[in-house]
Design an enzyme around this catalytic site. Structure first.
Site, PDB file in Angstrom:
ATOM      1  N   ARG A   1     -10.947   0.043   2.772  1.00  0.00           N
ATOM      2  CA  ARG A   1     -12.406  -0.004   2.842  1.00  0.00           C
ATOM      3  C   ARG A   1     -13.026  -0.142   1.453  1.00  0.00           C
ATOM      4  O   ARG A   1     -14.126  -0.672   1.313  1.00  0.00           O
ATOM      5  CB  ARG A   1     -12.932   1.243   3.576  1.00  0.00           C
ATOM      6  CG  ARG A   1     -12.591   2.543   2.927  1.00  0.00           C
ATOM      7  CD  ARG A   1     -12.713   3.723   3.875  1.00  0.00           C
ATOM      8  NE  ARG A   1     -11.551   3.877   4.744  1.00  0.00           N
ATOM      9  CZ  ARG A   1     -11.440   4.791   5.689  1.00  0.00           C
ATOM     10  NH1 ARG A   1     -12.418   5.661   5.897  1.00  0.00           N
ATOM     11  NH2 ARG A   1     -10.352   4.869   6.420  1.00  0.00           N
TER      12      ARG A   1
ATOM     13  N   ASP B   1       0.403  -4.897   4.806  1.00  0.00           N
ATOM     14  CA  ASP B   1      -1.003  -4.516   4.631  1.00  0.00           C
ATOM     15  C   ASP B   1      -1.859  -5.686   4.112  1.00  0.00           C
ATOM     16  O   ASP B   1      -3.044  -5.524   3.863  1.00  0.00           O
ATOM     17  CB  ASP B   1      -1.103  -3.309   3.688  1.00  0.00           C
ATOM     18  CG  ASP B   1      -2.247  -2.379   4.049  1.00  0.00           C
ATOM     19  OD1 ASP B   1      -2.753  -2.473   5.185  1.00  0.00           O
ATOM     20  OD2 ASP B   1      -2.649  -1.577   3.186  1.00  0.00           O
TER      21      ASP B   1
ATOM     22  N   LYS C   1       1.869   7.997   0.564  1.00  0.00           N
ATOM     23  CA  LYS C   1       2.306   8.008   1.958  1.00  0.00           C
ATOM     24  C   LYS C   1       3.673   8.662   2.062  1.00  0.00           C
ATOM     25  O   LYS C   1       4.416   8.694   1.089  1.00  0.00           O
ATOM     26  CB  LYS C   1       2.431   6.562   2.470  1.00  0.00           C
ATOM     27  CG  LYS C   1       1.116   5.862   2.685  1.00  0.00           C
ATOM     28  CD  LYS C   1       1.338   4.458   3.223  1.00  0.00           C
ATOM     29  CE  LYS C   1       0.028   3.746   3.472  1.00  0.00           C
ATOM     30  NZ  LYS C   1      -0.800   4.345   4.530  1.00  0.00           N
TER      31      LYS C   1
ATOM     32  N   GLU D   1      -7.799   2.929   0.970  1.00  0.00           N
ATOM     33  CA  GLU D   1      -8.143   1.933  -0.065  1.00  0.00           C
ATOM     34  C   GLU D   1      -8.701   0.647   0.516  1.00  0.00           C
ATOM     35  O   GLU D   1      -9.446  -0.064  -0.157  1.00  0.00           O
ATOM     36  CB  GLU D   1      -6.907   1.630  -0.918  1.00  0.00           C
ATOM     37  CG  GLU D   1      -5.952   0.563  -0.376  1.00  0.00           C
ATOM     38  CD  GLU D   1      -5.321   0.905   0.975  1.00  0.00           C
ATOM     39  OE1 GLU D   1      -5.267   2.105   1.315  1.00  0.00           O
ATOM     40  OE2 GLU D   1      -4.902  -0.023   1.692  1.00  0.00           O
TER      41      GLU D   1
ATOM     42  N   ASP E   1       0.854  -1.191   0.000  1.00  0.00           N
ATOM     43  CA  ASP E   1       0.000   0.000   0.000  1.00  0.00           C
ATOM     44  C   ASP E   1       0.891   1.242   0.000  1.00  0.00           C
ATOM     45  O   ASP E   1       1.366   1.678   1.043  1.00  0.00           O
ATOM     46  CB  ASP E   1      -0.906  -0.022   1.246  1.00  0.00           C
ATOM     47  CG  ASP E   1      -1.750   1.244   1.364  1.00  0.00           C
ATOM     48  OD1 ASP E   1      -1.858   1.988   0.371  1.00  0.00           O
ATOM     49  OD2 ASP E   1      -2.307   1.474   2.463  1.00  0.00           O
TER      50      ASP E   1
HETATM   51  N1  BES Z   1      -2.975   0.310   5.538  1.00  0.00           N
HETATM   52  C1  BES Z   1      -3.254   1.634   5.986  1.00  0.00           C
HETATM   53  C2  BES Z   1      -3.455   1.690   7.497  1.00  0.00           C
HETATM   54  C3  BES Z   1      -2.205   1.661   8.335  1.00  0.00           C
HETATM   55  C4  BES Z   1      -1.356   2.749   8.390  1.00  0.00           C
HETATM   56  C5  BES Z   1      -1.942   0.568   9.119  1.00  0.00           C
HETATM   57  C6  BES Z   1      -0.246   2.721   9.201  1.00  0.00           C
HETATM   58  C7  BES Z   1      -0.839   0.551   9.946  1.00  0.00           C
HETATM   59  C8  BES Z   1       0.017   1.623   9.969  1.00  0.00           C
HETATM   60  C9  BES Z   1      -4.530   2.143   5.346  1.00  0.00           C
HETATM   61  O1  BES Z   1      -4.730   1.752   4.039  1.00  0.00           O
HETATM   62  C10 BES Z   1      -4.441   3.632   5.344  1.00  0.00           C
HETATM   63  O2  BES Z   1      -3.577   4.147   4.688  1.00  0.00           O
HETATM   64  N2  BES Z   1      -5.336   4.294   6.074  1.00  0.00           N
HETATM   65  C11 BES Z   1      -5.336   5.709   6.168  1.00  0.00           C
HETATM   66  C12 BES Z   1      -6.764   6.180   6.116  1.00  0.00           C
HETATM   67  C13 BES Z   1      -6.896   7.669   6.010  1.00  0.00           C
HETATM   68  C14 BES Z   1      -6.401   8.141   4.669  1.00  0.00           C
HETATM   69  C15 BES Z   1      -8.343   8.021   6.205  1.00  0.00           C
HETATM   70  C16 BES Z   1      -4.664   6.102   7.473  1.00  0.00           C
HETATM   71  O3  BES Z   1      -4.892   5.434   8.484  1.00  0.00           O
HETATM   72  O4  BES Z   1      -3.880   7.040   7.461  1.00  0.00           O
HETATM   73 ZN    ZN Z   2      -3.872  -0.039   3.489  1.00  0.00          ZN
HETATM   74 MN    MN Z   3      -3.793   3.044   2.648  1.00  0.00          MN
END
Ligand code: BES
Ligand code: ZN
Ligand code: MN
Length: 501
Positions: free
Chosen positions: A355, A292, A281, A353, A274
């Site tokens: 969700r 992920d 990111k 992504e 991801d």
């Molecule tokens: N896979 C990530 C969640 C994640 C981030 C897990 C860091 C463990 C450590 C997920 O896809 C994600 O990027 N979520 C975002 C959502 C936001 C954009 C609403 C997040 O948590 O920053």
């Molecule tokens: Zn993710």
């Molecule tokens: Mn993500």
């Protein structure tokens, strides 16, 4: 590692290291008393001279105990008798195994079942021992030229049970335990694989290895079928990747009343990487986004366990696999996607992504008329902020199901904590031009992600496990998948099995 149970005498195990305990009050366990008798008071004389106080985690390793034919004796302090609980037990086992890694021991004969822990029986003690031993001995060195040196001599752990009539029950514990630790290892190994190796097609190849098992069928929904079905949210996430999205479904039919009994459906988020997509990111720790896919790895591992244990349940594992990458073909912030349910979603952040793949998988699951659906996902950084690395986030539309998962978490020590899926959060997902958006802002970020999923899971009892904080550990020089929540979910399934037989 070999595990077994026995109620035989010490003398039968001359080449083993005997491990037994001592409380602070210095009253001896039955087995310690026996050693003391055989050695003509050697242990009590050591205690009189203050060699051991019985303080919790204190240890004393003895060689050549007079008149005793066992190779070594390891005495472990167990603290105050009245304070001893299941957490002390777990700490002790961990301490013992770390110690045994350092000394040349081939076989251990463990007498700790003599410790009474209120509310926890020998079945539990054996299962926990096996899980902790495997956790401490786990290494991932597929990509290392110089394999980490580990004490390879220890190869057998024998658990002593005082009561002969418990032997069968404890053997069952070993059988359950072996499958579960095997499953945990599968989940860890897959999770730890680098994203250039563990690609969507690699993952599918792993799944195909289950196709020859009894009562199992594998069905792979490829990108073309997704398109025909209308799984546009799922497809959008994979658009920037060279590997097309793919959704393997593992069906296991073990219920004695037949294949029509409503199944338990498990859905795992399987982003093999991801990057965040166009909402990229930051590069710090981006490598960790190879984890992920830990939700999908957990589901895959659970299917292994169900098959190995021949669980009397119908279980369907759906692995929502794809890769979130950046390219001119990627989906963009601003895109509006029509999901499989028909609901439209405005993408405000391509990094939310998980969700998007899960919502289509949840709608897909309706066709099974499931008894329950549980999704498992490394879904939000917000969940890590809320619960840290100790509890997985639990959200559910059904209190009974939530309670069952909380109980399984307490039994397996793979804990979950329930977050409220209250209606008040739904307004954070309001969109100006579609039915909903895919992000709800920073406040309550784990919950709004849960609320998003809830909108696609109203046709059945459903629970969501956010494992973002628990699926892997990341310390300075120690980074690894944990295998969570495989222990939790296998406990849940075992509990469900005993209701049904
Ligand atoms: N896979 C990530 C969640 C994640 C981030 C897990 C860091 C463990 C450590 C997920 O896809 C994600 O990027 N979520 C975002 C959502 C936001 C954009 C609403 C997040 O948590 O920053
Ligand atoms: Zn993710
Ligand atoms: Mn993500």
């Amino acid at each position: 590692m070999k595990f077994s149970v026995t109620n035989g005498h010490l003398e039968l195990y001359p080449d083993s290291c005997i491990i037994t305990g001592i409380f602070e009050e210095l009253n001896l366990f039955p087995s310690t008393k026996k050693i003391d008798d055989v050695s003509k008071g050697y242990i009590s004389s050591l205690l009189r001279r203050g060699a051991l106080h019985g303080k919790v985690m204190q240890t004393l390793l003895l060689y050549d105990v007079p008149h005793l034919h066992n190779r070594q004796i390891l005495l472990v302090g167990c603290g105050k008798k009245s304070d001893f609980d299941e957490n002390c037990y777990r700490k002790l086992i961990r301490k013992i195994i770390i110690l045994c890694k350092e000394i040349p021991i081939i076989r251990i004969l463990l007498f700790l079942s003599e410790l009474n822990i209120k509310g926890y029986d020998n079945y539990w003690k054996i299962r926990q021992t096996m899980e902790i031993v495997n956790e401490e001995l786990y290494v991932f060195n597929k990509f290392k030229n110089n394999e980490t040196t580990l004490n390879k001599s220890l190869n057998e752990i024998i658990l002593h049970i005082p009561n002969e009539n418990e032997l069968e029950y404890c053997k069952k514990s070993i059988r359950d335990g072996l499958s579960i630790v095997h499953g945990i290892k599968i989940a860890k190994d897959l999770g730890n694989m680098p994203p250039n190796f563990c690609t969507p097609d690699y993952f599918v190849n792993q799944v195909n290895e289950l196709s020859n098992c009894d009562n199992v069928t594998i069905n792979i929904i490829n990108a073309l079928e997704m398109k025909q079905l209308g799984m546009n949210a799922y497809l959008a996430v994979g658009k920037g990747s060279n590997y097309p999205p793919t959704m393997p479904i593992i069906t296991y039919k073990g219920h004695p009343a037949g294949s029509n009994v409503p199944p338990i459906v498990l859905i795992g988020k399987g982003l093999t990487f991801d990057s965040g997509g166009i909402s990229i990111k930051e590069s710090n720790k981006m490598d960790e986004m190879k984890y992920d896919m830990c939700g999908a790895a957990a589901v895959y591992a659970i299917m292994h366990i169900a098959i190995e244990l021949d669980l009397p349940l119908n279980i369907i594992g759906i692995l929502a696999i794809c890769e979130n990458m950046i390219s001119h073909t990627s989906f963009r912030p601003g895109d509006i996607l029509t999901t499989l349910s028909g609901k439209t979603v405005e993408v405000l952040n391509t990094d939310a992504e998980g969700r998007l793949v899960l919502c289509d998988a949840l709608t897909y699951a309706e066709r099974y008329k499931p008894d329950v659906v549980i999704d498992i996902a490394t879904l939000t950084g917000a969940c890590v902020i809320a619960l840290g690395h100790h509890f997985s986030g639990l959200m559910s539309n059904n209190q009974n199901l939530a309670d069952e998962l909380i109980l399984a978490g307490q039994q397996s020590k793979d804990y979950v904590w329930k977050l409220p899926l209250d209606e008040v959060f739904q307004k954070q997902l309001k969109s100006t031009c579609a039915d909903i958006t895919n992000v709800g802002g920073r406040p309550g970020g784990a919950i709004t992600a849960g609320c998003f999923l809830q909108q696609f899971a109203y046709k059945y009892r459903w629970a969501h496990l956010d494992i973002a904080g628990t699926a892997w550990i990341s310390n300075y020089c120690d980074k690894s998948a944990t295998g969570r929540p495989v222990a939790l979910l296998s406990q849940y399934l075992i509990n469900r099995s005993s209701h049904k037989i």
